[in-house]
Design an enzyme around this catalytic site. Sequence first.
Site, PDB file in Angstrom:
ATOM      1  N   GLY A 259       0.822  -1.209   0.000  1.00 24.95           N
ATOM      2  CA  GLY A 259       0.000   0.000   0.000  1.00 24.95           C
ATOM      3  C   GLY A 259       0.854   1.256   0.000  1.00 24.95           C
ATOM      4  O   GLY A 259       0.561   2.214  -0.724  1.00 24.95           O
TER       5      GLY A 259
ATOM      6  N   LEU B 178       9.269 -12.564   1.574  1.00 26.92           N
ATOM      7  CA  LEU B 178      10.297 -11.710   0.983  1.00 26.92           C
ATOM      8  C   LEU B 178      11.115 -12.506  -0.009  1.00 26.92           C
ATOM      9  O   LEU B 178      11.404 -13.700   0.208  1.00 26.92           O
ATOM     10  CB  LEU B 178      11.231 -11.167   2.071  1.00 26.92           C
ATOM     11  CG  LEU B 178      10.589 -10.205   3.085  1.00 26.92           C
ATOM     12  CD1 LEU B 178      11.570  -9.871   4.190  1.00 26.92           C
ATOM     13  CD2 LEU B 178      10.107  -8.935   2.382  1.00 26.92           C
TER      14      LEU B 178
ATOM     15  N   GLU C 296      -6.508   1.731   7.334  1.00 28.12           N
ATOM     16  CA  GLU C 296      -5.714   0.679   7.988  1.00 28.12           C
ATOM     17  C   GLU C 296      -6.410   0.235   9.265  1.00 28.12           C
ATOM     18  O   GLU C 296      -6.858   1.046  10.060  1.00 28.12           O
ATOM     19  CB  GLU C 296      -4.292   1.209   8.256  1.00 28.12           C
ATOM     20  CG  GLU C 296      -3.433   0.403   9.218  1.00 28.12           C
ATOM     21  CD  GLU C 296      -3.171  -1.039   8.811  1.00 28.12           C
ATOM     22  OE1 GLU C 296      -2.703  -1.287   7.693  1.00 28.12           O
ATOM     23  OE2 GLU C 296      -3.445  -1.936   9.638  1.00 28.12           O
TER      24      GLU C 296
ATOM     25  N   HIS D 199      33.462   9.805   5.340  1.00 26.16           N
ATOM     26  CA  HIS D 199      32.746  11.072   5.568  1.00 26.16           C
ATOM     27  C   HIS D 199      32.755  11.886   4.278  1.00 26.16           C
ATOM     28  O   HIS D 199      33.799  11.979   3.633  1.00 26.16           O
ATOM     29  CB  HIS D 199      33.443  11.865   6.667  1.00 26.16           C
ATOM     30  CG  HIS D 199      32.808  13.213   6.889  1.00 26.16           C
ATOM     31  ND1 HIS D 199      31.574  13.343   7.518  1.00 26.16           N
ATOM     32  CD2 HIS D 199      33.211  14.467   6.552  1.00 26.16           C
ATOM     33  CE1 HIS D 199      31.267  14.620   7.571  1.00 26.16           C
ATOM     34  NE2 HIS D 199      32.217  15.334   6.987  1.00 26.16           N
TER      35      HIS D 199
HETATM   36  P1  FAD Z   1       6.821 -16.395  -6.396  1.00 21.62           P
HETATM   37  O1  FAD Z   1       7.755 -15.319  -6.741  1.00 21.62           O
HETATM   38  O2  FAD Z   1       5.407 -16.056  -6.139  1.00 21.62           O
HETATM   39  O3  FAD Z   1       6.916 -17.448  -7.597  1.00 21.62           O
HETATM   40  C1  FAD Z   1       6.107 -18.561  -7.651  1.00 21.62           C
HETATM   41  C2  FAD Z   1       6.007 -19.023  -9.092  1.00 21.62           C
HETATM   42  O4  FAD Z   1       5.408 -20.307  -9.116  1.00 21.62           O
HETATM   43  C3  FAD Z   1       5.139 -18.132  -9.975  1.00 21.62           C
HETATM   44  O5  FAD Z   1       5.843 -17.759 -11.129  1.00 21.62           O
HETATM   45  C4  FAD Z   1       3.943 -19.011 -10.316  1.00 21.62           C
HETATM   46  O6  FAD Z   1       3.431 -18.771 -11.630  1.00 21.62           O
HETATM   47  C5  FAD Z   1       4.547 -20.394 -10.239  1.00 21.62           C
HETATM   48  N1  FAD Z   1       3.582 -21.458  -9.972  1.00 21.62           N
HETATM   49  C6  FAD Z   1       2.640 -21.495  -9.000  1.00 21.62           C
HETATM   50  N2  FAD Z   1       1.962 -22.657  -9.039  1.00 21.62           N
HETATM   51  C7  FAD Z   1       2.469 -23.359 -10.078  1.00 21.62           C
HETATM   52  C8  FAD Z   1       2.189 -24.628 -10.622  1.00 21.62           C
HETATM   53  N3  FAD Z   1       1.259 -25.445 -10.082  1.00 21.62           N
HETATM   54  N4  FAD Z   1       2.898 -25.056 -11.701  1.00 21.62           N
HETATM   55  C9  FAD Z   1       3.867 -24.252 -12.238  1.00 21.62           C
HETATM   56  N5  FAD Z   1       4.182 -23.048 -11.743  1.00 21.62           N
HETATM   57  C10 FAD Z   1       3.494 -22.604 -10.674  1.00 21.62           C
HETATM   58  N6  FAD Z   1       9.935  -8.909  -1.723  1.00 21.62           N
HETATM   59  C11 FAD Z   1      11.135  -8.368  -1.432  1.00 21.62           C
HETATM   60  O7  FAD Z   1      11.970  -9.026  -0.802  1.00 21.62           O
HETATM   61  N7  FAD Z   1      11.471  -7.101  -1.837  1.00 21.62           N
HETATM   62  C12 FAD Z   1      10.599  -6.332  -2.516  1.00 21.62           C
HETATM   63  O8  FAD Z   1      10.924  -5.198  -2.865  1.00 21.62           O
HETATM   64  C13 FAD Z   1       9.319  -6.853  -2.812  1.00 21.62           C
HETATM   65  N8  FAD Z   1       8.423  -6.124  -3.493  1.00 21.62           N
HETATM   66  C14 FAD Z   1       7.207  -6.651  -3.803  1.00 21.62           C
HETATM   67  C15 FAD Z   1       6.290  -5.867  -4.482  1.00 21.62           C
HETATM   68  C16 FAD Z   1       5.044  -6.366  -4.798  1.00 21.62           C
HETATM   69  C17 FAD Z   1       4.071  -5.501  -5.543  1.00 21.62           C
HETATM   70  C18 FAD Z   1       4.717  -7.712  -4.460  1.00 21.62           C
HETATM   71  C19 FAD Z   1       3.389  -8.303  -4.837  1.00 21.62           C
HETATM   72  C20 FAD Z   1       5.622  -8.518  -3.774  1.00 21.62           C
HETATM   73  C21 FAD Z   1       6.867  -7.989  -3.424  1.00 21.62           C
HETATM   74  N9  FAD Z   1       7.803  -8.724  -2.714  1.00 21.62           N
HETATM   75  C22 FAD Z   1       9.021  -8.180  -2.394  1.00 21.62           C
HETATM   76  C23 FAD Z   1       7.524 -10.105  -2.280  1.00 21.62           C
HETATM   77  C24 FAD Z   1       8.192 -11.110  -3.242  1.00 21.62           C
HETATM   78  O9  FAD Z   1       7.723 -10.887  -4.543  1.00 21.62           O
HETATM   79  C25 FAD Z   1       7.886 -12.545  -2.811  1.00 21.62           C
HETATM   80  O10 FAD Z   1       8.242 -12.722  -1.452  1.00 21.62           O
HETATM   81  C26 FAD Z   1       8.658 -13.533  -3.664  1.00 21.62           C
HETATM   82  O11 FAD Z   1       8.341 -13.400  -5.027  1.00 21.62           O
HETATM   83  C27 FAD Z   1       8.378 -14.976  -3.230  1.00 21.62           C
HETATM   84  O12 FAD Z   1       9.109 -15.831  -4.027  1.00 21.62           O
HETATM   85  P2  FAD Z   1       8.655 -17.333  -4.295  1.00 21.62           P
HETATM   86  O13 FAD Z   1       9.741 -17.940  -5.113  1.00 21.62           O
HETATM   87  O14 FAD Z   1       8.292 -17.984  -3.027  1.00 21.62           O
HETATM   88  O15 FAD Z   1       7.296 -17.233  -5.128  1.00 21.62           O
HETATM   89  P1  NAD Z   2       1.280  -6.350   4.627  1.00 19.06           P
HETATM   90  O1  NAD Z   2       1.070  -7.487   5.558  1.00 19.06           O
HETATM   91  O2  NAD Z   2       2.589  -5.678   4.564  1.00 19.06           O
HETATM   92  O3  NAD Z   2       0.225  -5.188   4.957  1.00 19.06           O
HETATM   93  C1  NAD Z   2      -1.142  -5.439   5.002  1.00 19.06           C
HETATM   94  C2  NAD Z   2      -1.766  -4.364   5.866  1.00 19.06           C
HETATM   95  O4  NAD Z   2      -3.164  -4.457   5.728  1.00 19.06           O
HETATM   96  C3  NAD Z   2      -1.440  -4.522   7.347  1.00 19.06           C
HETATM   97  O5  NAD Z   2      -0.958  -3.324   7.858  1.00 19.06           O
HETATM   98  C4  NAD Z   2      -2.775  -4.918   7.964  1.00 19.06           C
HETATM   99  O6  NAD Z   2      -2.926  -4.461   9.286  1.00 19.06           O
HETATM  100  C5  NAD Z   2      -3.749  -4.264   6.999  1.00 19.06           C
HETATM  101  N1  NAD Z   2      -5.076  -4.877   6.985  1.00 19.06           N
HETATM  102  C6  NAD Z   2      -5.382  -6.186   7.035  1.00 19.06           C
HETATM  103  N2  NAD Z   2      -6.716  -6.347   7.006  1.00 19.06           N
HETATM  104  C7  NAD Z   2      -7.264  -5.106   6.930  1.00 19.06           C
HETATM  105  C8  NAD Z   2      -8.581  -4.609   6.859  1.00 19.06           C
HETATM  106  N3  NAD Z   2      -9.634  -5.439   6.906  1.00 19.06           N
HETATM  107  N4  NAD Z   2      -8.791  -3.265   6.779  1.00 19.06           N
HETATM  108  C9  NAD Z   2      -7.730  -2.424   6.761  1.00 19.06           C
HETATM  109  N5  NAD Z   2      -6.448  -2.850   6.829  1.00 19.06           N
HETATM  110  C10 NAD Z   2      -6.216  -4.168   6.895  1.00 19.06           C
HETATM  111  O7  NAD Z   2       0.808  -6.908   3.200  1.00 19.06           O
HETATM  112  P2  NAD Z   2       0.957  -6.277   1.757  1.00 19.06           P
HETATM  113  O8  NAD Z   2       1.325  -4.867   1.825  1.00 19.06           O
HETATM  114  O9  NAD Z   2      -0.258  -6.694   1.005  1.00 19.06           O
HETATM  115  O10 NAD Z   2       2.185  -7.081   1.178  1.00 19.06           O
HETATM  116  C11 NAD Z   2       2.107  -8.533   1.051  1.00 19.06           C
HETATM  117  C12 NAD Z   2       3.443  -9.163   1.215  1.00 19.06           C
HETATM  118  O11 NAD Z   2       4.310  -8.806   0.145  1.00 19.06           O
HETATM  119  C13 NAD Z   2       4.091  -8.730   2.499  1.00 19.06           C
HETATM  120  O12 NAD Z   2       4.258  -9.869   3.308  1.00 19.06           O
HETATM  121  C14 NAD Z   2       5.411  -8.180   2.129  1.00 19.06           C
HETATM  122  O13 NAD Z   2       6.439  -8.775   2.859  1.00 19.06           O
HETATM  123  C15 NAD Z   2       5.589  -8.505   0.659  1.00 19.06           C
HETATM  124  N6  NAD Z   2       6.114  -7.281   0.029  1.00 19.06           N
HETATM  125  C16 NAD Z   2       7.368  -6.881   0.354  1.00 19.06           C
HETATM  126  C17 NAD Z   2       7.878  -5.704  -0.160  1.00 19.06           C
HETATM  127  C18 NAD Z   2       9.238  -5.275   0.224  1.00 19.06           C
HETATM  128  O14 NAD Z   2       9.988  -6.079   0.739  1.00 19.06           O
HETATM  129  N7  NAD Z   2       9.630  -4.044  -0.025  1.00 19.06           N
HETATM  130  C19 NAD Z   2       7.112  -4.932  -1.006  1.00 19.06           C
HETATM  131  C20 NAD Z   2       5.829  -5.354  -1.305  1.00 19.06           C
HETATM  132  C21 NAD Z   2       5.344  -6.547  -0.788  1.00 19.06           C
END
Ligand code: FAD
Ligand code: NAD
Length: 464
Positions: free
Chosen positions: A183, A317, A201, A442
């Site tokens: 968000g 993550l 929130e 620095h």
């Molecule tokens: P995923 O990356 O979700 O990959 C899973 C893969 O499995 C997908 O490609 C999917 O298509 C495939 N799959 C699923 N089921 C099947 C199946 N049955 N057969 C074949 N393929 C399949 N994390 C950070 O650390 N830093 C960040 O800055 C960050 N930013 C984010 C921003 C956003 C908008 C979002 C949504 C997430 C972000 N995250 C970030 C979280 C991060 O993307 C995830 O924690 C991470 O991708 C998890 O990795 P994973 O390998 O577990 O799964």
């Molecule tokens: P999040 O868990 O970070 O935040 C969700 C928020 O929604 C929380 O603050 C929670 O209190 C609030 N919430 C839950 N139910 C609610 C309701 N009914 N009404 C209002 N607020 C409510 O989840 P996210 O932002 O959706 O991100 C998902 C995951 O993706 C996270 O676990 C995060 O680690 C990962 N992610 C990581 C990064 C990064 O590392 N920079 C960036 C994007 C996403």
Amino acid sequence: MYDVTVIGSGPGGYIAAIRASQLGFKTAIIERYPVLGGTCLNVGCIPSKALLDSSEHYHNAAHKFEVHGIKVKGLEIDLGQMINRKNGVVQQMNGGITYLMKKHKIDVYNGHGSFINKNTIKVVSDEGEKTIESKNIIIATGSKPSTLPGLEIDYKRIITSTEALNLTEIPKHLIVIGGGVIGLELGSVYARLGSKISVVEFMEGLVPTMDRTMGKELQKSLKKLGFDYYFKHKVKSVKAKGKTVTVIAENSKGEDISLEGDYCLVAVGRKPYTENLGLENAGLATDERGRIPVDAHLQTSVPGIYAIGDVIQGAMLAHKAEEEGVFVAEIIAGQKPHINYNLIPGVVYTWPEVAAVGQTEEQLKAAGVNYKVGTCPYKANGRAVASIDTDGLVKVLANADTDEILGVHIIGPRAADIIGEAVVAMEFRASAEDIGRISHAHPTFAEALKEAALDATAKRALNF
Ligand code: FAD
Ligand code: NAD
């Protein structure tokens, strides 16, 4: 017969496959999407950071250049170009992973994978069906956006992060449900481009799972960018009609408030993805939160089947998933790898950035630890003053008896990069005094960490 087959090519899966191949295993990877890289590369970490960088350039040009003596005339946003550039970055990196799979001689199967039994996977694609036999299987199927009961995402006006990365217009008023990482990052992108942002929130502050000081400071900084907050509000309904979205939420007094916007981003967390994976055919089940249960070796209840990343417990993550990918491949090879889950850093890529590692002050209090706190405001940092980037602070938490660093929490410029120093220090169990006695170049933003460590050591900061 493969030695190792990985289902899912996100940061967990593709890294697991590379490490398995490095260890001499005949390895395959299955991905249901036509491109590799998972959530992180295609609709997560990378595209969000690309848009955060572009929007920050615009915001700086519009609001910060003038004070530096730079005048810009006719500044305009070309959202289409911004999104195209982001898509180009993703494509470039898709190609990089495909190259890595070839380099490591990993067989890539495009299609949806599902268990037929504990050693056999069916891969279904438009081109037909294939069957793969494997001695070991690593489930790395990741996660999908969650929603709230009764809230229907229409993917047009009521959207998830995936659609927010591909909008064709800048929202006038973006209502964000959830003041967590997604968000605030995607809210920042559009706030910088001129949208009004309202965050609804459930908890009493932003990023509620982080050290409370971080949420409070971030709240002040994002307010300046035009964020409004509705804390302790429970969303009751979200409805889209034409170009208008109406969000009804209940405040802590039990009263309803109504917000009208043109888009609503639902960012209330993510849920593990195991749809049509045929877990039951392998003798596996998920827990009450949809995660695949694993033991300390990340092995499921079925020997030879492992699970990593967002589909299991722990922080969602990319770098946590990567560590687990390496860990599992080494476990299969009979090695004794280790992951220190306490030292996995977390970063929010807003501006100022927020970065943290180790314990929060709230956790130390709850655990009854005798701790001390050292802080350094960025206002006291020469580099921050020179850059006019003085919002934020560094907070070091150390054991009051031993001086060992227990947690580092940073909000400020380059926090995402500076946290690396804290992770290294804590991995070697450094004391606050250790960091306070290390020479820091620095002027750098990292000097704020040294000063906060000195402040924690014995209130002997040198520059404020
Ligand atoms: P995923 O990356 O979700 O990959 C899973 C893969 O499995 C997908 O490609 C999917 O298509 C495939 N799959 C699923 N089921 C099947 C199946 N049955 N057969 C074949 N393929 C399949 N994390 C950070 O650390 N830093 C960040 O800055 C960050 N930013 C984010 C921003 C956003 C908008 C979002 C949504 C997430 C972000 N995250 C970030 C979280 C991060 O993307 C995830 O924690 C991470 O991708 C998890 O990795 P994973 O390998 O577990 O799964
Ligand atoms: P999040 O868990 O970070 O935040 C969700 C928020 O929604 C929380 O603050 C929670 O209190 C609030 N919430 C839950 N139910 C609610 C309701 N009914 N009404 C209002 N607020 C409510 O989840 P996210 O932002 O959706 O991100 C998902 C995951 O993706 C996270 O676990 C995060 O680690 C990962 N992610 C990581 C990064 C990064 O590392 N920079 C960036 C994007 C996403």
